[in-house]
Design a protein around this motif. Structure first.
Motif, PDB file in Angstrom:
ATOM      1  N   UNK A 302      51.049  36.096  21.293  1.00  0.00           N
ATOM      2  CA  UNK A 302      50.594  35.217  20.223  1.00  0.00           C
ATOM      3  C   UNK A 302      50.663  36.010  18.921  1.00  0.00           C
ATOM      4  N   UNK A 303      51.151  35.423  17.833  1.00  0.00           N
ATOM      5  CA  UNK A 303      51.263  36.189  16.580  1.00  0.00           C
ATOM      6  C   UNK A 303      49.967  36.899  16.205  1.00  0.00           C
ATOM      7  N   UNK A 304      50.078  38.216  16.000  1.00  0.00           N
ATOM      8  CA  UNK A 304      48.946  39.020  15.569  1.00  0.00           C
ATOM      9  C   UNK A 304      47.899  39.293  16.624  1.00  0.00           C
ATOM     10  N   UNK A 305      48.168  38.932  17.880  1.00  0.00           N
ATOM     11  CA  UNK A 305      47.129  38.998  18.913  1.00  0.00           C
ATOM     12  C   UNK A 305      47.331  40.151  19.880  1.00  0.00           C
ATOM     13  N   UNK A 306      46.223  40.737  20.297  1.00  0.00           N
ATOM     14  CA  UNK A 306      46.192  41.592  21.473  1.00  0.00           C
ATOM     15  C   UNK A 306      45.939  40.715  22.698  1.00  0.00           C
ATOM     16  N   UNK A 307      46.565  41.082  23.810  1.00  0.00           N
ATOM     17  CA  UNK A 307      46.266  40.443  25.090  1.00  0.00           C
ATOM     18  C   UNK A 307      45.237  41.319  25.796  1.00  0.00           C
ATOM     19  N   UNK A 308      44.077  40.755  26.096  1.00  0.00           N
ATOM     20  CA  UNK A 308      42.973  41.507  26.691  1.00  0.00           C
ATOM     21  C   UNK A 308      42.701  40.965  28.085  1.00  0.00           C
ATOM     22  N   UNK A 309      42.556  41.864  29.050  1.00  0.00           N
ATOM     23  CA  UNK A 309      42.181  41.444  30.402  1.00  0.00           C
ATOM     24  C   UNK A 309      41.117  42.363  30.972  1.00  0.00           C
ATOM     25  N   UNK A 310      40.358  41.819  31.900  1.00  0.00           N
ATOM     26  CA  UNK A 310      39.276  42.567  32.541  1.00  0.00           C
ATOM     27  C   UNK A 310      39.797  43.290  33.765  1.00  0.00           C
ATOM     28  N   UNK A 311      39.330  44.538  33.963  1.00  0.00           N
ATOM     29  CA  UNK A 311      39.700  45.323  35.131  1.00  0.00           C
ATOM     30  C   UNK A 311      38.687  45.181  36.257  1.00  0.00           C
ATOM     31  N   UNK A 312      38.971  45.880  37.357  1.00  0.00           N
ATOM     32  CA  UNK A 312      38.168  45.757  38.575  1.00  0.00           C
ATOM     33  C   UNK A 312      36.687  46.043  38.348  1.00  0.00           C
ATOM     34  N   UNK A 313      36.386  47.089  37.580  1.00  0.00           N
ATOM     35  CA  UNK A 313      34.986  47.469  37.418  1.00  0.00           C
ATOM     36  C   UNK A 313      34.220  46.437  36.602  1.00  0.00           C
ATOM     37  N   UNK A 314      34.901  45.704  35.737  1.00  0.00           N
ATOM     38  CA  UNK A 314      34.233  44.615  35.019  1.00  0.00           C
ATOM     39  C   UNK A 314      33.835  43.519  36.009  1.00  0.00           C
ATOM     40  N   UNK A 315      34.709  43.228  36.965  1.00  0.00           N
ATOM     41  CA  UNK A 315      34.373  42.203  37.960  1.00  0.00           C
ATOM     42  C   UNK A 315      33.213  42.649  38.834  1.00  0.00           C
ATOM     43  N   UNK A 316      33.184  43.926  39.204  1.00  0.00           N
ATOM     44  CA  UNK A 316      32.065  44.429  40.009  1.00  0.00           C
ATOM     45  C   UNK A 316      30.772  44.411  39.201  1.00  0.00           C
ATOM     46  N   UNK A 317      30.831  44.904  37.961  1.00  0.00           N
ATOM     47  CA  UNK A 317      29.655  44.937  37.094  1.00  0.00           C
ATOM     48  C   UNK A 317      29.060  43.529  36.932  1.00  0.00           C
ATOM     49  N   UNK A 318      29.950  42.544  36.716  1.00  0.00           N
ATOM     50  CA  UNK A 318      29.475  41.187  36.440  1.00  0.00           C
ATOM     51  C   UNK A 318      29.289  40.361  37.711  1.00  0.00           C
ATOM     52  N   UNK A 319      29.514  40.980  38.867  1.00  0.00           N
ATOM     53  CA  UNK A 319      29.282  40.292  40.143  1.00  0.00           C
ATOM     54  C   UNK A 319      30.111  39.003  40.225  1.00  0.00           C
ATOM     55  N   UNK A 320      31.369  39.112  39.827  1.00  0.00           N
ATOM     56  CA  UNK A 320      32.341  38.016  39.850  1.00  0.00           C
ATOM     57  C   UNK A 320      32.127  36.972  38.761  1.00  0.00           C
ATOM     58  N   UNK A 321      31.257  37.244  37.803  1.00  0.00           N
ATOM     59  CA  UNK A 321      31.164  36.337  36.655  1.00  0.00           C
ATOM     60  C   UNK A 321      32.435  36.440  35.809  1.00  0.00           C
ATOM     61  N   UNK A 322      32.905  37.670  35.580  1.00  0.00           N
ATOM     62  CA  UNK A 322      34.207  37.915  34.957  1.00  0.00           C
ATOM     63  C   UNK A 322      35.200  38.276  36.059  1.00  0.00           C
ATOM     64  N   UNK A 323      36.460  37.901  35.870  1.00  0.00           N
ATOM     65  CA  UNK A 323      37.483  38.137  36.879  1.00  0.00           C
ATOM     66  C   UNK A 323      38.473  39.212  36.449  1.00  0.00           C
ATOM     67  N   UNK A 324      38.836  40.062  37.382  1.00  0.00           N
ATOM     68  CA  UNK A 324      39.939  41.002  37.200  1.00  0.00           C
ATOM     69  C   UNK A 324      41.163  40.350  37.826  1.00  0.00           C
TER      70      UNK A 324
END
Length: 388
Positions: A302-324
């Motif tokens: 997307x023009x001017x955009x970073x693509x951001x994604x969550x890694x495995x530890x984010x999914x563990x930390x959030x107990x599957x609220x956020x997805x890797x």
């Protein structure tokens, strides 16, 4: 006007200087590209960044809280977002990209001087044939690891790793490389800090909840990270005429990222500046993200955009609220001779951080789904699998 080119301008690609001078941009993009609607949401985090700077611990305004809700929704459903309003300077992005391209066009023997011989992750340069990222496919906690025996062939990628440490390998023949990649690293660390505060807000935690794990007790400066913050310059070479790929070989195989958020600058444009806001012509053979139903969707820049994604530890930390989420980089279509450069900023908490379900992400009606795990142990396991 003076014709002297400043050191900063020398780091920028010729196309950017031409546009700055008001001259014509050159030919329009004529190749087909995945420019249609993507299932990956676009988020403008500017209202949160602005409010976070001026709030001084007070309540955030409604516009900032709305960004936090959007952030949570994006990572709960896709694990990915295209992020605008991030505050990273166009000049910083252009300079780093230009330095990366100059490095990867060096002769093979010159790039090899930056190879530490320790495999991917240690730092420095890695030639093709080192990484096999699909071997790292696993559950978020690292269990059920796919392994090299069942993985795709080695990835069609070269990489150069920047840890922002004195031990970094610096190609002295690329003028301005050190300054460009370190400036980029510094600004991405600043963005990371904002993203972790946004994440805390979205999870009903204090804004500084993650500071200790990324920046030390009380924070130690806006551009210093005690966690796993590394910049990976990735080069996907063009497919040469007559070159035969191994069966199943991709530019980068299916995988999830290992630790925290990944902040990716895709190769946005072959027809002009990377940071152009219109008329983008990205190279073919790009990022795809797997949807919850198992299908794949293109994730064009997307023009001017970073693509951001969550890694495995984010999914563990959030107990599957956020997805890797699983993703990959496709090969270009037959006959396409374009290469591709990506600038991938990997982040994660300090290696001694014990990652377990956050207090707002588990309870009697949502028990913890993963055992606690040390950040460094998880990262080491994944890197070991990738290097086999």
């Amino acid at each position: 006007p003076s014709s002297v080119v400043s050191p900063r301008e020398r780091l920028l690609p010729e196309a950017l200087r031409v546009m700055a001078a008001g001259e014509e941009e050159g030919p329009a993009c004529k190749r087909p590209r995945a420019a249609g609607e993507s299932a990956v949401p676009v988020l403008d985090i500017g209202p949160f960044l602005k409010a976070d700077v001026v709030s001084s611990g007070g309540e955030l305004p409604a516009a900032a809280r709305a960004v936090a809700r959007q952030w949570r929704a994006a990572f709960a459903s896709q694990g990915f977002a295209s992020v605008v309003g991030h505050g990273v300077a166009d000049e910083t992005i252009e300079a780093a990209y230009a330095s990366a391209r100059r490095f990867f066009t060096l002769p093979a023997e010159e790039k090899k001087r930056c190879d530490l011989g320790k495999g991917y992750g240690a730092g420095g340069y890695n030639a093709q044939g080192v990484e096999r990222v699909s071997a790292t496919a696993s559950r978020p906690d690292g269990s059920a690891l796919l392994g090299a025996e069942r993985a795709r062939p080695h990835d069609r990628v070269e990489s150069m790793i920047v840890h922002r440490k004195p031990s970094d390998m610096i190609p002295e023949s690329v003028e301005g490389y050190r300054e460009a990649v370190h400036q980029y690293h510094d600004e991405l660390v600043g963005l990371l800090r904002s993203l972790m505060r946004l994440t805390a807000c979205s999870l009903d935690l204090p804004l500084d909840y993650f500071e200790l794990h990324y920046f030390g007790e009380g924070g130690v400066g806006a551009h210093h990270c005690i966690g796993e913050c590394s910049l990976r310059l990735a080069y996907y070479p063009a497919c040469r005429e007559g070159e035969a790929l191994m069966p199943g070989q991709l530019r980068y195989g299916e995988h999830t990222d290992y630790t925290g958020f990944t902040i990716l600058w895709q190769d946005h444009n072959t027809a002009g500046p990377q940071t152009a806001r219109e008329g983008l012509c990205p190279p073919m053979g790009g990022l795809q993200v797997q949807m919850p139903d198992g299908s794949w969707t293109d994730c064009p820049p997307v023009p001017g955009a970073f693509t951001v994604n969550a890694g495995d530890l984010i999914q563990i930390w959030t107990n599957d609220v956020f997805l890797s989420n699983t993703h990959r980089v496709l090969n270009p279509p037959p006959g396409d001779r374009s290469d591709r450069i990506s600038m991938v900023f990997f982040t994660g908490p300090s290696r001694d951080t014990l990652v377990q379900a956050l207090p707002t992400c588990h309870g009697p009606d949502r028990p913890a789904r993963y055992s606690a795990i040390k950040s460094g142990e998880h990262l080491t396991r994944k890197l070991s699998a990738s290097n086999k």
